[in-house]
Design a protein around this motif. Structure first.
Motif, PDB file in Angstrom:
ATOM      1  N   PHE A  96      53.522 -23.093 -49.482  1.00 53.30           N
ATOM      2  CA  PHE A  96      52.257 -22.902 -48.776  1.00 53.30           C
ATOM      3  C   PHE A  96      51.034 -23.114 -49.668  1.00 53.30           C
ATOM      4  CE2 PHE A  96      55.407 -20.233 -46.570  1.00 53.30           C
ATOM      5  CZ  PHE A  96      55.353 -20.835 -45.314  1.00 53.30           C
ATOM      6  N   ALA A  97      51.221 -23.604 -50.867  1.00 60.88           N
ATOM      7  CA  ALA A  97      50.135 -23.927 -51.797  1.00 60.88           C
ATOM      8  C   ALA A  97      49.187 -22.750 -52.022  1.00 60.88           C
ATOM      9  CB  ALA A  97      49.366 -25.154 -51.312  1.00 60.88           C
ATOM     10  N   PHE A  98      49.745 -21.623 -52.464  1.00 63.02           N
ATOM     11  CA  PHE A  98      48.904 -20.470 -52.801  1.00 63.02           C
ATOM     12  C   PHE A  98      48.013 -20.822 -53.983  1.00 63.02           C
ATOM     13  CE2 PHE A  98      52.137 -16.913 -51.500  1.00 63.02           C
ATOM     14  CZ  PHE A  98      52.136 -17.383 -50.208  1.00 63.02           C
ATOM     15  N   ALA A  99      46.857 -20.192 -54.017  1.00 62.81           N
ATOM     16  CA  ALA A  99      46.003 -20.309 -55.201  1.00 62.81           C
ATOM     17  C   ALA A  99      46.649 -19.531 -56.339  1.00 62.81           C
ATOM     18  CB  ALA A  99      44.620 -19.749 -54.891  1.00 62.81           C
ATOM     19  N   ALA A 100      46.362 -19.970 -57.564  1.00 62.28           N
ATOM     20  CA  ALA A 100      46.880 -19.232 -58.718  1.00 62.28           C
ATOM     21  C   ALA A 100      46.219 -17.864 -58.749  1.00 62.28           C
ATOM     22  CB  ALA A 100      46.582 -19.995 -59.994  1.00 62.28           C
ATOM     23  N   GLY A 101      46.957 -16.873 -59.179  1.00 56.78           N
ATOM     24  CA  GLY A 101      46.394 -15.532 -59.246  1.00 56.78           C
ATOM     25  C   GLY A 101      47.361 -14.491 -58.748  1.00 56.78           C
ATOM     26  N   PRO A 102      46.828 -13.359 -58.314  1.00 51.98           N
ATOM     27  CA  PRO A 102      47.706 -12.246 -57.945  1.00 51.98           C
ATOM     28  C   PRO A 102      48.641 -12.554 -56.782  1.00 51.98           C
ATOM     29  CG  PRO A 102      45.413 -11.717 -57.439  1.00 51.98           C
ATOM     30  CD  PRO A 102      45.415 -13.003 -58.194  1.00 51.98           C
ATOM     31  N   GLN A 103      48.218 -13.376 -55.837  1.00 54.01           N
ATOM     32  CA  GLN A 103      49.100 -13.682 -54.708  1.00 54.01           C
ATOM     33  C   GLN A 103      50.332 -14.455 -55.151  1.00 54.01           C
ATOM     34  OE1 GLN A 103      45.864 -14.635 -54.894  1.00 54.01           O
ATOM     35  NE2 GLN A 103      45.518 -16.624 -53.980  1.00 54.01           N
ATOM     36  N   THR A 104      50.168 -15.354 -56.093  1.00 53.20           N
ATOM     37  CA  THR A 104      51.312 -16.104 -56.611  1.00 53.20           C
ATOM     38  C   THR A 104      52.202 -15.206 -57.459  1.00 53.20           C
ATOM     39  OG1 THR A 104      50.098 -18.179 -56.562  1.00 53.20           O
ATOM     40  CG2 THR A 104      51.990 -18.067 -58.046  1.00 53.20           C
ATOM     41  N   GLN A 105      51.600 -14.434 -58.343  1.00 54.85           N
ATOM     42  CA  GLN A 105      52.385 -13.535 -59.198  1.00 54.85           C
ATOM     43  C   GLN A 105      53.145 -12.507 -58.372  1.00 54.85           C
ATOM     44  OE1 GLN A 105      49.279 -12.053 -61.690  1.00 54.85           O
ATOM     45  NE2 GLN A 105      49.325 -13.815 -63.060  1.00 54.85           N
ATOM     46  N   ASN A 106      52.500 -11.971 -57.350  1.00 61.16           N
ATOM     47  CA  ASN A 106      53.155 -10.977 -56.503  1.00 61.16           C
ATOM     48  C   ASN A 106      54.305 -11.603 -55.716  1.00 61.16           C
ATOM     49  OD1 ASN A 106      53.106  -8.165 -55.468  1.00 61.16           O
ATOM     50  ND2 ASN A 106      52.804  -9.236 -53.532  1.00 61.16           N
ATOM     51  N   ALA A 107      54.097 -12.805 -55.201  1.00 61.78           N
ATOM     52  CA  ALA A 107      55.159 -13.482 -54.448  1.00 61.78           C
ATOM     53  C   ALA A 107      56.368 -13.743 -55.343  1.00 61.78           C
ATOM     54  CB  ALA A 107      54.641 -14.787 -53.850  1.00 61.78           C
ATOM     55  N   LEU A 108      56.124 -14.196 -56.557  1.00 64.92           N
ATOM     56  CA  LEU A 108      57.232 -14.482 -57.473  1.00 64.92           C
ATOM     57  C   LEU A 108      57.975 -13.204 -57.856  1.00 64.92           C
ATOM     58  CD1 LEU A 108      55.505 -17.104 -59.807  1.00 64.92           C
ATOM     59  CD2 LEU A 108      57.106 -17.545 -57.937  1.00 64.92           C
ATOM     60  N   GLY A 109      57.240 -12.190 -58.286  1.00 64.12           N
ATOM     61  CA  GLY A 109      57.879 -10.943 -58.719  1.00 64.12           C
ATOM     62  C   GLY A 109      58.590 -10.219 -57.598  1.00 64.12           C
ATOM     63  N   SER A 110      57.920 -10.084 -56.465  1.00 61.63           N
ATOM     64  CA  SER A 110      58.521  -9.382 -55.332  1.00 61.63           C
ATOM     65  C   SER A 110      59.702 -10.169 -54.769  1.00 61.63           C
ATOM     66  CB  SER A 110      57.479  -9.143 -54.235  1.00 61.63           C
ATOM     67  OG  SER A 110      56.439  -8.329 -54.701  1.00 61.63           O
ATOM     68  N   GLY A 111      59.575 -11.489 -54.729  1.00 60.62           N
ATOM     69  CA  GLY A 111      60.675 -12.326 -54.235  1.00 60.62           C
ATOM     70  C   GLY A 111      61.922 -12.169 -55.082  1.00 60.62           C
ATOM     71  N   ILE A 112      61.740 -12.195 -56.406  1.00 54.51           N
ATOM     72  CA  ILE A 112      62.883 -12.012 -57.318  1.00 54.51           C
ATOM     73  C   ILE A 112      63.508 -10.635 -57.110  1.00 54.51           C
ATOM     74  CG2 ILE A 112      63.512 -11.673 -59.746  1.00 54.51           C
ATOM     75  CD1 ILE A 112      61.564 -13.947 -60.417  1.00 54.51           C
ATOM     76  N   LEU A 113      62.673  -9.616 -56.997  1.00 55.42           N
ATOM     77  CA  LEU A 113      63.185  -8.255 -56.827  1.00 55.42           C
ATOM     78  C   LEU A 113      63.983  -8.114 -55.528  1.00 55.42           C
ATOM     79  CD1 LEU A 113      63.338  -5.467 -58.067  1.00 55.42           C
ATOM     80  CD2 LEU A 113      61.142  -4.938 -57.008  1.00 55.42           C
ATOM     81  N   ILE A 114      63.479  -8.685 -54.441  1.00 55.12           N
ATOM     82  CA  ILE A 114      64.194  -8.617 -53.158  1.00 55.12           C
ATOM     83  C   ILE A 114      65.527  -9.361 -53.254  1.00 55.12           C
ATOM     84  CG2 ILE A 114      64.126  -9.348 -50.733  1.00 55.12           C
ATOM     85  CD1 ILE A 114      61.042  -8.839 -50.873  1.00 55.12           C
ATOM     86  N   VAL A 115      65.526 -10.520 -53.891  1.00 58.84           N
ATOM     87  CA  VAL A 115      66.768 -11.294 -54.047  1.00 58.84           C
ATOM     88  C   VAL A 115      67.784 -10.513 -54.878  1.00 58.84           C
ATOM     89  CG1 VAL A 115      67.756 -13.352 -55.155  1.00 58.84           C
ATOM     90  CG2 VAL A 115      65.761 -13.576 -53.675  1.00 58.84           C
ATOM     91  N   VAL A 116      67.348  -9.945 -55.995  1.00 60.88           N
ATOM     92  CA  VAL A 116      68.265  -9.194 -56.868  1.00 60.88           C
ATOM     93  C   VAL A 116      68.825  -7.977 -56.131  1.00 60.88           C
ATOM     94  CG1 VAL A 116      68.361  -7.771 -58.957  1.00 60.88           C
ATOM     95  CG2 VAL A 116      67.284 -10.013 -59.027  1.00 60.88           C
ATOM     96  N   LEU A 117      67.970  -7.250 -55.415  1.00 59.65           N
ATOM     97  CA  LEU A 117      68.442  -6.084 -54.659  1.00 59.65           C
ATOM     98  C   LEU A 117      69.433  -6.494 -53.575  1.00 59.65           C
ATOM     99  CD1 LEU A 117      65.122  -4.077 -54.329  1.00 59.65           C
ATOM    100  CD2 LEU A 117      67.170  -3.360 -55.579  1.00 59.65           C
ATOM    101  N   SER A 118      69.184  -7.607 -52.921  1.00 58.61           N
ATOM    102  CA  SER A 118      70.087  -8.072 -51.862  1.00 58.61           C
ATOM    103  C   SER A 118      71.436  -8.494 -52.432  1.00 58.61           C
ATOM    104  CB  SER A 118      69.448  -9.235 -51.101  1.00 58.61           C
ATOM    105  OG  SER A 118      68.259  -8.816 -50.489  1.00 58.61           O
ATOM    106  N   ILE A 119      71.411  -9.175 -53.558  1.00 61.17           N
ATOM    107  CA  ILE A 119      72.679  -9.563 -54.198  1.00 61.17           C
ATOM    108  C   ILE A 119      73.443  -8.321 -54.639  1.00 61.17           C
ATOM    109  CG2 ILE A 119      73.665 -10.700 -56.226  1.00 61.17           C
ATOM    110  CD1 ILE A 119      71.437 -12.826 -55.926  1.00 61.17           C
ATOM    111  N   ALA A 120      72.730  -7.353 -55.203  1.00 57.86           N
ATOM    112  CA  ALA A 120      73.389  -6.104 -55.623  1.00 57.86           C
ATOM    113  C   ALA A 120      73.993  -5.385 -54.427  1.00 57.86           C
ATOM    114  CB  ALA A 120      72.392  -5.199 -56.345  1.00 57.86           C
ATOM    115  N   ALA A 121      73.276  -5.357 -53.313  1.00 58.64           N
ATOM    116  CA  ALA A 121      73.799  -4.687 -52.117  1.00 58.64           C
ATOM    117  C   ALA A 121      75.003  -5.423 -51.554  1.00 58.64           C
ATOM    118  CB  ALA A 121      72.700  -4.580 -51.061  1.00 58.64           C
TER     119      ALA A 121
END
Length: 118
Positions: free
Chosen positions: A28-53
């Motif tokens: 979706f071509a986010f601007a650089a900044g907190p929205q990109t960092q949050n998407a990357l960090g939160s996305g990784i965390l959700i994926v890791v939690l889902s794999i663990a579950a």
């Protein structure tokens, strides 16, 4: 195929949502900044939690997934990227992740797993 319960399907759905959130800055071509960092960090965390579950279910994983989903939902206002495409993506994915985690917790408490004596 007996092991593909509704709870596992919720985990797979959360895994997919986490991956979408992770790749959303490029999709979706986010601007650089907190929205990109949050998407990357939160996305990784959700994926890791889902794999663990999926690997070994634990109640705490679903509670953490619920909290992360709620964080993704409110993060546009906390981090200040309202009225953007990034906000829409975060709100939609946050709602879906939180609802799926809450649904999985509800299913678990409605039908607690039985333990057999070995």
């Amino acid at each position: 195929m007996n092991q593909w319960t509704n709870a596992r399907l919720c985990d797979v759905a959360n895994l997919i949502l986490g991956a979408i959130l992770f790749f959303s800055p490029w999709i979706f071509a986010f601007a650089a900044g907190p929205q990109t960092q949050n998407a990357l960090g939160s996305g990784i965390l959700i994926v890791v939690l889902s794999i663990a579950a999926l690997a070994a279910f634990a109640v705490w994983e679903e509670w953490v997934n619920l909290v992360v989903g709620l964080w993704v939902l409110v993060s546009p206002w906390v981090l200040g990227f309202q009225a953007t495409t990034a906000m829409t993506v975060h709100v939609v994915i946050g709602i879906l992740v939180a609802v799926l985690a809450a649904l999985e917790l509800w299913m678990m408490y409605q039908n607690p797993p039985t333990q057999s004596a070995a």
